[in-house]
Design a protein around this motif. Structure first.
Motif, PDB file in Angstrom:
ATOM      1  N   ALA A 175       0.833  -1.215   0.000  1.00 51.99           N
ATOM      2  CA  ALA A 175       0.000   0.000   0.000  1.00 51.99           C
ATOM      3  C   ALA A 175       0.864   1.260   0.000  1.00 51.99           C
ATOM      4  O   ALA A 175       0.657   2.177   0.791  1.00 51.99           O
ATOM      5  CB  ALA A 175      -0.955   0.003   1.191  1.00 51.99           C
ATOM      6  N   ALA A 176       1.847   1.253  -0.890  1.00 52.89           N
ATOM      7  CA  ALA A 176       2.732   2.422  -1.039  1.00 52.89           C
ATOM      8  C   ALA A 176       3.424   2.795   0.271  1.00 52.89           C
ATOM      9  O   ALA A 176       3.609   3.968   0.574  1.00 52.89           O
ATOM     10  CB  ALA A 176       1.951   3.614  -1.597  1.00 52.89           C
ATOM     11  N   GLY A 177       3.803   1.777   1.045  1.00 55.34           N
ATOM     12  CA  GLY A 177       4.523   2.022   2.294  1.00 55.34           C
ATOM     13  C   GLY A 177       3.647   2.165   3.518  1.00 55.34           C
ATOM     14  O   GLY A 177       4.153   2.271   4.630  1.00 55.34           O
ATOM     15  N   LEU A 178       2.327   2.144   3.348  1.00 51.36           N
ATOM     16  CA  LEU A 178       1.420   2.239   4.492  1.00 51.36           C
ATOM     17  C   LEU A 178       1.212   0.887   5.163  1.00 51.36           C
ATOM     18  O   LEU A 178       0.761   0.811   6.295  1.00 51.36           O
ATOM     19  CB  LEU A 178       0.073   2.821   4.058  1.00 51.36           C
ATOM     20  CG  LEU A 178       0.125   4.240   3.487  1.00 51.36           C
ATOM     21  CD1 LEU A 178      -1.266   4.682   3.058  1.00 51.36           C
ATOM     22  CD2 LEU A 178       0.716   5.212   4.493  1.00 51.36           C
ATOM     23  N   GLY A 179       1.537  -0.174   4.461  1.00 51.19           N
ATOM     24  CA  GLY A 179       1.458  -1.502   5.028  1.00 51.19           C
ATOM     25  C   GLY A 179       0.140  -2.203   4.741  1.00 51.19           C
ATOM     26  O   GLY A 179      -0.896  -1.553   4.564  1.00 51.19           O
ATOM     27  N   VAL A 180       0.196  -3.532   4.674  1.00 54.51           N
ATOM     28  CA  VAL A 180      -0.971  -4.358   4.401  1.00 54.51           C
ATOM     29  C   VAL A 180      -1.026  -5.481   5.428  1.00 54.51           C
ATOM     30  O   VAL A 180      -0.047  -6.198   5.635  1.00 54.51           O
ATOM     31  CB  VAL A 180      -0.916  -4.958   2.979  1.00 54.51           C
ATOM     32  CG1 VAL A 180      -2.045  -5.960   2.763  1.00 54.51           C
ATOM     33  CG2 VAL A 180      -0.976  -3.856   1.932  1.00 54.51           C
ATOM     34  N   SER A 181      -2.181  -5.632   6.068  1.00 53.99           N
ATOM     35  CA  SER A 181      -2.387  -6.697   7.041  1.00 53.99           C
ATOM     36  C   SER A 181      -2.936  -7.941   6.338  1.00 53.99           C
ATOM     37  O   SER A 181      -4.033  -7.914   5.776  1.00 53.99           O
ATOM     38  CB  SER A 181      -3.366  -6.244   8.130  1.00 53.99           C
ATOM     39  OG  SER A 181      -3.618  -7.288   9.038  1.00 53.99           O
ATOM     40  N   HIS A 182      -2.169  -9.029   6.382  1.00 57.42           N
ATOM     41  CA  HIS A 182      -2.561 -10.254   5.693  1.00 57.42           C
ATOM     42  C   HIS A 182      -3.218 -11.288   6.607  1.00 57.42           C
ATOM     43  O   HIS A 182      -3.969 -12.132   6.120  1.00 57.42           O
ATOM     44  CB  HIS A 182      -1.334 -10.888   5.031  1.00 57.42           C
ATOM     45  CG  HIS A 182      -0.889 -10.156   3.811  1.00 57.42           C
ATOM     46  ND1 HIS A 182      -1.315 -10.479   2.540  1.00 57.42           N
ATOM     47  CD2 HIS A 182      -0.066  -9.084   3.665  1.00 57.42           C
ATOM     48  CE1 HIS A 182      -0.773  -9.648   1.666  1.00 57.42           C
ATOM     49  NE2 HIS A 182      -0.015  -8.790   2.321  1.00 57.42           N
ATOM     50  N   TRP A 183      -2.916 -11.221   7.902  1.00 57.41           N
ATOM     51  CA  TRP A 183      -3.479 -12.247   8.784  1.00 57.41           C
ATOM     52  C   TRP A 183      -3.486 -11.733  10.214  1.00 57.41           C
ATOM     53  O   TRP A 183      -2.497 -11.184  10.701  1.00 57.41           O
ATOM     54  CB  TRP A 183      -2.653 -13.519   8.698  1.00 57.41           C
ATOM     55  CG  TRP A 183      -3.302 -14.761   9.230  1.00 57.41           C
ATOM     56  CD1 TRP A 183      -4.616 -14.961   9.528  1.00 57.41           C
ATOM     57  CD2 TRP A 183      -2.643 -16.011   9.510  1.00 57.41           C
ATOM     58  NE1 TRP A 183      -4.818 -16.243   9.966  1.00 57.41           N
ATOM     59  CE2 TRP A 183      -3.634 -16.912   9.961  1.00 57.41           C
ATOM     60  CE3 TRP A 183      -1.328 -16.437   9.414  1.00 57.41           C
ATOM     61  CZ2 TRP A 183      -3.334 -18.223  10.323  1.00 57.41           C
ATOM     62  CZ3 TRP A 183      -1.023 -17.735   9.760  1.00 57.41           C
ATOM     63  CH2 TRP A 183      -2.023 -18.621  10.207  1.00 57.41           C
ATOM     64  N   VAL A 184      -4.608 -11.916  10.875  1.00 55.44           N
ATOM     65  CA  VAL A 184      -4.764 -11.579  12.290  1.00 55.44           C
ATOM     66  C   VAL A 184      -5.389 -12.791  12.965  1.00 55.44           C
ATOM     67  O   VAL A 184      -6.547 -13.135  12.693  1.00 55.44           O
ATOM     68  CB  VAL A 184      -5.678 -10.344  12.482  1.00 55.44           C
ATOM     69  CG1 VAL A 184      -5.871 -10.049  13.967  1.00 55.44           C
ATOM     70  CG2 VAL A 184      -5.103  -9.124  11.765  1.00 55.44           C
ATOM     71  N   ALA A 185      -4.626 -13.467  13.821  1.00 54.59           N
ATOM     72  CA  ALA A 185      -5.129 -14.638  14.540  1.00 54.59           C
ATOM     73  C   ALA A 185      -4.784 -14.475  16.017  1.00 54.59           C
ATOM     74  O   ALA A 185      -3.681 -14.049  16.355  1.00 54.59           O
ATOM     75  CB  ALA A 185      -4.507 -15.912  13.981  1.00 54.59           C
ATOM     76  N   TYR A 186      -5.729 -14.806  16.885  1.00 53.94           N
ATOM     77  CA  TYR A 186      -5.497 -14.607  18.318  1.00 53.94           C
ATOM     78  C   TYR A 186      -6.359 -15.574  19.124  1.00 53.94           C
ATOM     79  O   TYR A 186      -7.029 -16.446  18.550  1.00 53.94           O
ATOM     80  CB  TYR A 186      -5.765 -13.152  18.707  1.00 53.94           C
ATOM     81  CG  TYR A 186      -7.131 -12.608  18.345  1.00 53.94           C
ATOM     82  CD1 TYR A 186      -8.175 -12.563  19.275  1.00 53.94           C
ATOM     83  CD2 TYR A 186      -7.388 -12.117  17.067  1.00 53.94           C
ATOM     84  CE1 TYR A 186      -9.421 -12.049  18.939  1.00 53.94           C
ATOM     85  CE2 TYR A 186      -8.636 -11.608  16.729  1.00 53.94           C
ATOM     86  CZ  TYR A 186      -9.651 -11.573  17.661  1.00 53.94           C
ATOM     87  OH  TYR A 186     -10.888 -11.068  17.331  1.00 53.94           O
ATOM     88  N   ASN A 187      -6.306 -15.454  20.449  1.00 48.39           N
ATOM     89  CA  ASN A 187      -6.958 -16.427  21.336  1.00 48.39           C
ATOM     90  C   ASN A 187      -6.407 -17.830  21.094  1.00 48.39           C
ATOM     91  O   ASN A 187      -7.125 -18.829  21.211  1.00 48.39           O
ATOM     92  CB  ASN A 187      -8.482 -16.433  21.125  1.00 48.39           C
ATOM     93  CG  ASN A 187      -9.170 -15.229  21.750  1.00 48.39           C
ATOM     94  OD1 ASN A 187      -8.691 -14.663  22.724  1.00 48.39           O
ATOM     95  ND2 ASN A 187     -10.298 -14.835  21.177  1.00 48.39           N
ATOM     96  N   ILE A 188      -5.120 -17.911  20.758  1.00 46.63           N
ATOM     97  CA  ILE A 188      -4.477 -19.191  20.464  1.00 46.63           C
ATOM     98  C   ILE A 188      -3.811 -19.710  21.740  1.00 46.63           C
ATOM     99  O   ILE A 188      -2.975 -19.008  22.326  1.00 46.63           O
ATOM    100  CB  ILE A 188      -3.413 -19.030  19.361  1.00 46.63           C
ATOM    101  CG1 ILE A 188      -4.024 -18.364  18.112  1.00 46.63           C
ATOM    102  CG2 ILE A 188      -2.799 -20.374  19.017  1.00 46.63           C
ATOM    103  CD1 ILE A 188      -2.991 -17.854  17.133  1.00 46.63           C
ATOM    104  N   ALA A 189      -4.158 -20.905  22.173  1.00 48.56           N
ATOM    105  CA  ALA A 189      -3.557 -21.475  23.372  1.00 48.56           C
ATOM    106  C   ALA A 189      -2.035 -21.581  23.202  1.00 48.56           C
ATOM    107  O   ALA A 189      -1.561 -22.103  22.189  1.00 48.56           O
ATOM    108  CB  ALA A 189      -4.150 -22.847  23.652  1.00 48.56           C
TER     109      ALA A 189
END
Length: 200
Positions: free
Chosen positions: A98-112
């Protein structure tokens, strides 16, 4: 001293965007915390069996179709977590996108924490795994494969594991990257990253 600052590795002359620096700042404060590293530990470790740190990411982990891949989330493993870690979060972020603004490809949480890994493909849309996925850059709760512009120099894909004191299931569904980082302030115990490169 506990080795818990997040590592963003870059090539010369590459400037990390504010979003990446914000994550580094979130984790940097844990270096002065008094909690010891887990018994017998030499510091938190994060790896992927799919690629070496600063190595090339196999094309199967890129987006499907014109992006050149199969949209399979890469495997990630963690060990030597800080003491009192109960759950972890996994983020995949492209600071070059995104022209240096960054791109979020994966968000995973609540992982034991004791799970120890996410296997390849566990970020698939609609998957029924024992953790929570937040929206990616396209708004879907799933892994979104890499798809840098044709002809760009290789983009850096930062896969970060954040150790937290929160029990699995403590955080609500629907948290995107920024909301998750905000929710983890004061609850993060440490983090490490592995960085892969991909271009097309």
């Amino acid at each position: 001293m506990r080795n818990c600052t997040n590592r963003f590795r870059t090539l010369p002359h590459m400037a990390l965007p504010a979003a990446a620096l914000a994550l580094a700042g979130l984790l940097a404060g844990c270096a002065n915390m008094s909690s010891p590293v887990g018994k017998g530990s030499t510091g938190m470790k994060v790896t992927s069996s799919a690629f070496a740190d600063n190595g090339s990411i196999p094309a199967e982990h890129a987006g499907a179709g014109e992006c050149g891949g199969k949209n399979i989330s890469p495997p990630v493993a963690w060990s030597n977590l800080p003491a009192k870690t109960k759950s972890v979060a996994v983020l995949v972020f492209d600071p070059d996108g995104a022209a240096g603004l960054g791109v979020s490809h994966w968000v995973a949480y609540n992982i034991a924490a004791e799970r120890g890994e996410l296997k390849a493909g566990e970020g698939a849309a609609g998957s029924n795994f024992d953790f929570t996925m937040g929206p990616n850059v396209a708004g879907a709760p799933a892994y979104r494969g890499m798809c840098p512009p044709v002809g760009d120099r290789p983009h850096h894909y930062v896969m970060t594991v954040i150790a937290t004191e929160l029990a699995p299931g403590s955080l609500p569904a629907g948290l995107g990257r920024d909301a998750l980082l905000a929710a983890l302030k004061g609850r993060a115990l440490g983090g490490q990253s592995v960085v892969g490169l991909y271009s097309r």
